[in-house]
Write a protein that holds these residues in place. Structure first.
Motif, PDB file in Angstrom:
ATOM      1  N   LYS A  34       0.836  -1.202   0.000  1.00 20.69           N
ATOM      2  CA  LYS A  34       0.000   0.000   0.000  1.00 20.69           C
ATOM      3  C   LYS A  34       0.874   1.255   0.000  1.00 20.69           C
ATOM      4  CE  LYS A  34      -4.034   1.879   2.339  1.00 20.69           C
ATOM      5  NZ  LYS A  34      -4.993   1.704   3.416  1.00 20.69           N
ATOM      6  N   GLU A  35       1.940   1.242   0.807  1.00 26.98           N
ATOM      7  CA  GLU A  35       2.859   2.375   0.854  1.00 26.98           C
ATOM      8  C   GLU A  35       3.556   2.569  -0.487  1.00 26.98           C
ATOM      9  OE1 GLU A  35       5.518   1.615   4.109  1.00 26.98           O
ATOM     10  OE2 GLU A  35       4.009   2.072   5.614  1.00 26.98           O
ATOM     11  N   ALA A  36       3.945   1.471  -1.121  1.00 22.85           N
ATOM     12  CA  ALA A  36       4.630   1.556  -2.413  1.00 22.85           C
ATOM     13  C   ALA A  36       3.705   2.133  -3.477  1.00 22.85           C
ATOM     14  CB  ALA A  36       5.131   0.178  -2.833  1.00 22.85           C
ATOM     15  N   VAL A  37       2.463   1.671  -3.499  1.00 28.09           N
ATOM     16  CA  VAL A  37       1.495   2.168  -4.478  1.00 28.09           C
ATOM     17  C   VAL A  37       1.211   3.647  -4.230  1.00 28.09           C
ATOM     18  CG1 VAL A  37      -0.904   1.987  -5.255  1.00 28.09           C
ATOM     19  CG2 VAL A  37       0.468  -0.074  -4.934  1.00 28.09           C
ATOM     20  N   SER A  38       1.072   4.027  -2.977  1.00 30.37           N
ATOM     21  CA  SER A  38       0.823   5.428  -2.643  1.00 30.37           C
ATOM     22  C   SER A  38       1.992   6.309  -3.087  1.00 30.37           C
ATOM     23  CB  SER A  38       0.618   5.601  -1.140  1.00 30.37           C
ATOM     24  OG  SER A  38      -0.510   4.894  -0.709  1.00 30.37           O
ATOM     25  N   GLY A  39       3.202   5.832  -2.855  1.00 33.14           N
ATOM     26  CA  GLY A  39       4.385   6.589  -3.261  1.00 33.14           C
ATOM     27  C   GLY A  39       4.480   6.725  -4.770  1.00 33.14           C
ATOM     28  N   GLN A  40       4.147   5.651  -5.484  1.00 33.20           N
ATOM     29  CA  GLN A  40       4.193   5.702  -6.947  1.00 33.20           C
ATOM     30  C   GLN A  40       3.127   6.650  -7.484  1.00 33.20           C
ATOM     31  OE1 GLN A  40       3.816   1.581  -7.962  1.00 33.20           O
ATOM     32  NE2 GLN A  40       6.007   1.206  -7.848  1.00 33.20           N
ATOM     33  N   ALA A  41       1.940   6.624  -6.881  1.00 33.29           N
ATOM     34  CA  ALA A  41       0.861   7.506  -7.328  1.00 33.29           C
ATOM     35  C   ALA A  41       1.249   8.971  -7.117  1.00 33.29           C
ATOM     36  CB  ALA A  41      -0.424   7.182  -6.577  1.00 33.29           C
ATOM     37  N   GLU A  43       4.305  10.193  -6.938  1.00 34.58           N
ATOM     38  CA  GLU A  43       5.376  10.512  -7.874  1.00 34.58           C
ATOM     39  C   GLU A  43       4.812  10.757  -9.283  1.00 34.58           C
ATOM     40  OE1 GLU A  43       9.594   8.552  -9.360  1.00 34.58           O
ATOM     41  OE2 GLU A  43       8.554   7.726  -7.634  1.00 34.58           O
ATOM     42  N   LEU A  44       3.839   9.966  -9.691  1.00 31.95           N
ATOM     43  CA  LEU A  44       3.229  10.109 -11.000  1.00 31.95           C
ATOM     44  C   LEU A  44       2.499  11.465 -11.115  1.00 31.95           C
ATOM     45  CD1 LEU A  44       2.611   8.812 -13.721  1.00 31.95           C
ATOM     46  CD2 LEU A  44       0.604   7.763 -12.706  1.00 31.95           C
ATOM     47  N   ARG A  45       1.793  11.829 -10.039  1.00 31.00           N
ATOM     48  CA  ARG A  45       1.103  13.145 -10.030  1.00 31.00           C
ATOM     49  C   ARG A  45       2.093  14.286 -10.174  1.00 31.00           C
ATOM     50  NH1 ARG A  45      -2.300  12.589  -4.793  1.00 31.00           N
ATOM     51  NH2 ARG A  45      -3.210  10.587  -5.290  1.00 31.00           N
ATOM     52  N   LEU A  46       3.214  14.175  -9.455  1.00 29.57           N
ATOM     53  CA  LEU A  46       4.236  15.231  -9.520  1.00 29.57           C
ATOM     54  C   LEU A  46       4.852  15.307 -10.919  1.00 29.57           C
ATOM     55  CD1 LEU A  46       5.975  14.724  -6.067  1.00 29.57           C
ATOM     56  CD2 LEU A  46       4.433  16.588  -6.736  1.00 29.57           C
ATOM     57  N   LEU A  47       5.065  14.158 -11.541  1.00 30.26           N
ATOM     58  CA  LEU A  47       5.639  14.142 -12.885  1.00 30.26           C
ATOM     59  C   LEU A  47       4.668  14.717 -13.909  1.00 30.26           C
ATOM     60  CD1 LEU A  47       7.440  10.669 -12.880  1.00 30.26           C
ATOM     61  CD2 LEU A  47       8.509  12.926 -12.911  1.00 30.26           C
ATOM     62  N   LYS A  48       3.393  14.465 -13.728  1.00 29.27           N
ATOM     63  CA  LYS A  48       2.392  14.976 -14.650  1.00 29.27           C
ATOM     64  C   LYS A  48       2.295  16.497 -14.575  1.00 29.27           C
ATOM     65  CE  LYS A  48      -0.711  11.036 -15.203  1.00 29.27           C
ATOM     66  NZ  LYS A  48      -2.082  10.545 -14.993  1.00 29.27           N
ATOM     67  N   LYS A  49       2.510  17.056 -13.376  1.00 30.57           N
ATOM     68  CA  LYS A  49       2.438  18.510 -13.200  1.00 30.57           C
ATOM     69  C   LYS A  49       3.657  19.197 -13.810  1.00 30.57           C
ATOM     70  CE  LYS A  49      -0.424  18.775  -9.070  1.00 30.57           C
ATOM     71  NZ  LYS A  49      -0.492  19.243  -7.690  1.00 30.57           N
ATOM     72  N   ALA A  50       4.759  18.502 -13.895  1.00 36.10           N
ATOM     73  CA  ALA A  50       6.012  19.112 -14.386  1.00 36.10           C
ATOM     74  C   ALA A  50       6.018  19.297 -15.889  1.00 36.10           C
ATOM     75  CB  ALA A  50       7.201  18.240 -14.005  1.00 36.10           C
TER      76      ALA A  50
END
Length: 50
Positions: A34-41, A43-50
């Motif tokens: 759950k922690e890994a999935v949350s961290g990946q999600a 990170e993905l949001r941050l990459l999409k904003k960049a």
């Protein structure tokens, strides 16, 4: 995994470092996933904003 010396005791440096290897329980695995999935999600949001 901790290695025992000839006396059968675990060396002090391994105890201090906390280098104990063991199998994770199923509940621990669920939490880690759950922690890994949350961290990946996040990170993905941050990459999409960049």
């Amino acid at each position: 995994m901790r290695q025992k010396s000839r006396t059968g005791k675990v060396p002090a440096d391994q105890v201090i470092k906390g280098t104990t290897a063991r199998a994770a329980t199923s509940d621990e695995v669920k939490v880690l996933r759950k922690e890994a999935v949350s961290g990946q999600a996040l990170e993905l949001r941050l990459l999409k904003k960049a």
